[in-house]
Design a protein around this motif. Structure first.
Motif, PDB file in Angstrom:
ATOM      1  N   GLN A  83       0.836  -1.198   0.000  1.00 20.41           N
ATOM      2  CA  GLN A  83       0.000   0.000   0.000  1.00 20.41           C
ATOM      3  C   GLN A  83       0.876   1.256   0.000  1.00 20.41           C
ATOM      4  O   GLN A  83       0.652   2.183  -0.781  1.00 20.41           O
ATOM      5  N   HIS A  84       1.872   1.275   0.861  1.00 17.87           N
ATOM      6  CA  HIS A  84       2.773   2.433   0.925  1.00 17.87           C
ATOM      7  C   HIS A  84       3.513   2.606  -0.404  1.00 17.87           C
ATOM      8  O   HIS A  84       3.677   3.728  -0.897  1.00 17.87           O
ATOM      9  N   ASP A  87       1.069   4.048  -3.004  1.00 24.20           N
ATOM     10  CA  ASP A  87       0.809   5.457  -2.703  1.00 24.20           C
ATOM     11  C   ASP A  87       2.008   6.333  -3.102  1.00 24.20           C
ATOM     12  O   ASP A  87       1.840   7.428  -3.628  1.00 24.20           O
ATOM     13  N   ARG A  92      -0.437   9.499  -4.578  1.00 22.83           N
ATOM     14  CA  ARG A  92      -1.725   9.717  -3.909  1.00 22.83           C
ATOM     15  C   ARG A  92      -2.205   8.397  -3.320  1.00 22.83           C
ATOM     16  O   ARG A  92      -1.699   7.334  -3.651  1.00 22.83           O
ATOM     17  N   GLU A  93      -3.210   8.489  -2.453  1.00 21.84           N
ATOM     18  CA  GLU A  93      -3.757   7.293  -1.817  1.00 21.84           C
ATOM     19  C   GLU A  93      -4.588   6.476  -2.811  1.00 21.84           C
ATOM     20  O   GLU A  93      -5.340   7.033  -3.600  1.00 21.84           O
TER      21      GLU A  93
END
Length: 109
Positions: A83-84, A87, A92-93
């Motif tokens: 996830q990191h 991102d 962006r998320e």
């Protein structure tokens, strides 16, 4: 990575594109390793089993990935790392991670 044994601490650096062994993260000489300055930091410490699992994912054919087994704790650590990384790469998320987290949390109970 520099071939450090899997039993030793490893790091994950989204800014550097993946798993980094400590000698590469903190080179003694500025001409060695992946040192890109203090602003990018050395990376996030990860468990050896998580590093080995992520490495196995890279070396496994896509059709065979579902055969890989991982315990719940390293799975959550790997998901946090991915996830990191996503991102960071996209800047962006990724909103769909929230739903994915809910689904994986329900399965691990």
């Amino acid at each position: 990575t520099a071939g450090q044994p899997w039993g030793q601490p490893w790091l994950f650096s989204a800014a550097r594109g993946g798993i980094v062994c400590p000698p590469c993260a903190w080179p003694e000489s500025p001409n060695q390793g992946l040192g890109q300055g203090p602003s990018q930091g050395p990376g996030q410490l990860i468990q050896p089993g998580t590093a080995k699992f992520l490495s196995s994912c890279l070396n496994t054919q896509l059709a065979h990935l579902q055969r890989l087994k991982i315990a719940v704790a390293p799975l959550h650590e790997a998901l946090n790392i991915l996830q990191h990384y996503g991102d960071t790469v996209l800047g962006r998320e990724i909103v769909s991670w929230r739903l994915f987290r809910q689904l994986t949390d329900n399965q691990s109970r």
